[in-house]
Each structure stands twice: as structure tokens, then as C-alpha cells.
Write an enzyme that holds these catalytic residues in place. Sequence first.
Site, short mmCIF file in Angstrom:
data_model
loop_
_atom_site.label_atom_id
_atom_site.label_comp_id
_atom_site.label_asym_id
_atom_site.label_seq_id
_atom_site.Cartn_x
_atom_site.Cartn_y
_atom_site.Cartn_z
N LYS A 53 0.84 -1.20 0.00
CA LYS A 53 0.00 0.00 0.00
C LYS A 53 0.87 1.25 0.00
O LYS A 53 0.61 2.22 -0.71
CB LYS A 53 -0.95 -0.02 1.22
CG LYS A 53 -2.06 -1.04 1.07
CD LYS A 53 -2.85 -1.30 2.36
CE LYS A 53 -3.84 -2.45 2.12
NZ LYS A 53 -4.57 -2.90 3.28
N GLN A 97 -4.86 -1.61 9.45
CA GLN A 97 -4.77 -2.95 8.86
C GLN A 97 -5.37 -4.00 9.79
O GLN A 97 -5.06 -4.04 10.98
CB GLN A 97 -3.30 -3.27 8.54
CG GLN A 97 -3.09 -4.56 7.77
CD GLN A 97 -3.65 -4.53 6.35
OE1 GLN A 97 -3.77 -3.49 5.75
NE2 GLN A 97 -4.02 -5.69 5.84
N ASP A 120 -11.37 2.50 3.61
CA ASP A 120 -11.73 1.07 3.53
C ASP A 120 -13.23 0.90 3.36
O ASP A 120 -13.69 -0.17 2.98
CB ASP A 120 -11.36 0.38 4.85
CG ASP A 120 -9.98 -0.26 4.83
OD1 ASP A 120 -9.58 -0.78 3.77
OD2 ASP A 120 -9.33 -0.25 5.89
N1 GUN Z 1 -6.93 -6.89 5.98
C1 GUN Z 1 -7.21 -7.64 4.88
N2 GUN Z 1 -7.81 -6.90 3.94
C2 GUN Z 1 -7.92 -5.66 4.44
C3 GUN Z 1 -8.45 -4.44 3.93
O1 GUN Z 1 -8.96 -4.37 2.80
N3 GUN Z 1 -8.37 -3.37 4.76
C4 GUN Z 1 -7.84 -3.43 6.00
N4 GUN Z 1 -7.83 -2.33 6.74
N5 GUN Z 1 -7.34 -4.56 6.51
C5 GUN Z 1 -7.37 -5.65 5.72
#
Ligand code: GUN
Length: 292
Positions: A53, A97, A120
Site C-alpha cells: 500500500k 490494517q 476502507d
Molecule cells: N486486511 C485484509 N484486507 C484488508 C483491507 O482491505 N483493509 C484493512 N484495513 N485490513 C485488511
Amino acid sequence: MTARILDGAALARQIRSEMGQRAGVLASRGHQPGLAVILVGDDPASSVYVKHKVTDCHEAGIRSILDHLPADTSEAMLLARIHDLNNDPAVHGILVQMPLPPHLNPQRVIEAISPLKDVDCFHVSNVGALMTGAPRFMPCTPYGVMKLLEHAGVPLAGAHAVVVGRSNIVGKPQAMLLLQASATVTICHSRTRDLADHCRRADILVAAVGRAQMITGDMIKPGAVVIDVGMNRVPSGPRAGKLCGDVDFDSAAPVAGAITPVPGGVGPMTRAMLLVNTVEAADRAAGADQNR
Ligand code: GUN
């Protein structure tokens, strides 16, 4: 029939480049988009996702802040950090996350994020907005799937879409977005009886169960569009340990009309849509600033 491959990596590249251009325009007006990513602990998979990311942001000219907090960070500390980021005008998106260490309540943490910065689309008010058809953001994976379907020219109105999986991150919002595009939607899950029968009725089949290669060619209607959200490891055999999806590609591809590969399908689209949401949030903040 051999399925057309829906190349998520190529479409994601195009979207990342478009977001780079939009970020450049915003930066030239003093509003460089900014994303804060919070990682609590050292889960190896999460560490890799977070690194991707941050790299994606860097390449698109989006400022990123990576907050790597120790696994024993208290909930009060984490909430205080989110509060600071909510009030930082240079931060347009905040992502914590998941999964979090077990002593932290994920729902309380998500609800602490400003809905205006919830890239998200996990916050209950953003989920509600999505449900009512007036979304502020769309969650990255289902949004990426919708973009892939649109780019491939797949007709959705009146089509029968079957979503296998009912998670808050993928299954439920995916079903909602397909419904809003006027598909007829069936949601299946681990307790669904006669799963194969449901799958065989799908014009569009979205597999988001998290079980390696569980959707096989005999469960697919000839010519169907198959979207594989899974990201697993092959459990055994000559390809043991390699990345694979929820769909058994080798038996599905000769039956399907179109299919996403793993890797190179939905995964890169999810990453690209996070940039879209961040740039969108920055764009809105810049507009709000101008109108003040
Ligand atoms: N963990 C796995 N996929 C995601 C996601 O799309 N966003 C976040 N914040 N954590 C994750």
C-alpha cells in the site's frame, strides 16, 4: 470454450496511472493526497500488504504515513492516534490494517475513524450509505470487482450473480453493489445447502470464501463470468505452496466465458481502488476548503 482472462493487473496499472495524474493536479494546488496506514503488531501477511500500500502511494504521488505500532499497543493509545489523524488536514485517508491483535476491539477502532477518511469503507455510517445507494466510499475489493466487470463489458442488469462468501469486507458489500447494478443476487456461504446447484445457475460467479480451489469446473455454468477473490496457498500436490484462488482455475477456465487469474486478477484491483478512494477523499477535502 476457453475463458477470456480478465487482466486485473493491466487495468490496475491504468487506474494507478490515472490516480497519479489526479494526485499531481491536487498537489499542484496545494492539496497533495495523503494516506495514513496503521499496522499494529507484526503479522507477516499484514506487513506485506501494508508495504504494498505504501509503495503504491509513493508511485502515484500520494503522501503516505506508515504507523507501525507494537503488538501490545493499548486501545486508548490506538484511538488517540486515530483521533490525531482525523484532525490532520494533510491526511485524507486512514486505514487500520486488519486483523488486529486480540486485545483490541476492531469495531471500536473502525468507528473511531472519521467517516470522511474511512477509505476502507468499514465505518458503520459508510456501510449504511452504501446500503442505501448513496455511497461516500466503496470498499476496495468489491469496488475493484465492479470496475473489472464494467471494463470487460459484462452486462449486469437482470443477470444472475452468485456471491459465495458473506464477509463484511467482501461478500456482503459485493452483493449490494451487484444488486444496485440491477443484477439478481444470491449470497451463498459455508452453511448453504447444494452450493454447486446455486453456483451452476450463476451468470456471474464471485468466489470469496477463502478456501483454496473449492469452486471447480463442474460447478460453473458454461460461459459464466467467474471472479476469484480468493488468495490462498495450494495445500498439496506438485504446486503445493503456490498462490491460488478459491476457484480451481484449471477445471474452471475451459467452462467459463471469462475468468480472473490468481495472482493478477482481483488483488491488484483492490490495491488500485484504495488509491482511488484516497484521491477522491483528497479531492472532496480540497473542494470543501475552497468553498469555506
Ligand atoms: N486486511 C485484509 N484486507 C484488508 C483491507 O482491505 N483493509 C484493512 N484495513 N485490513 C485488511
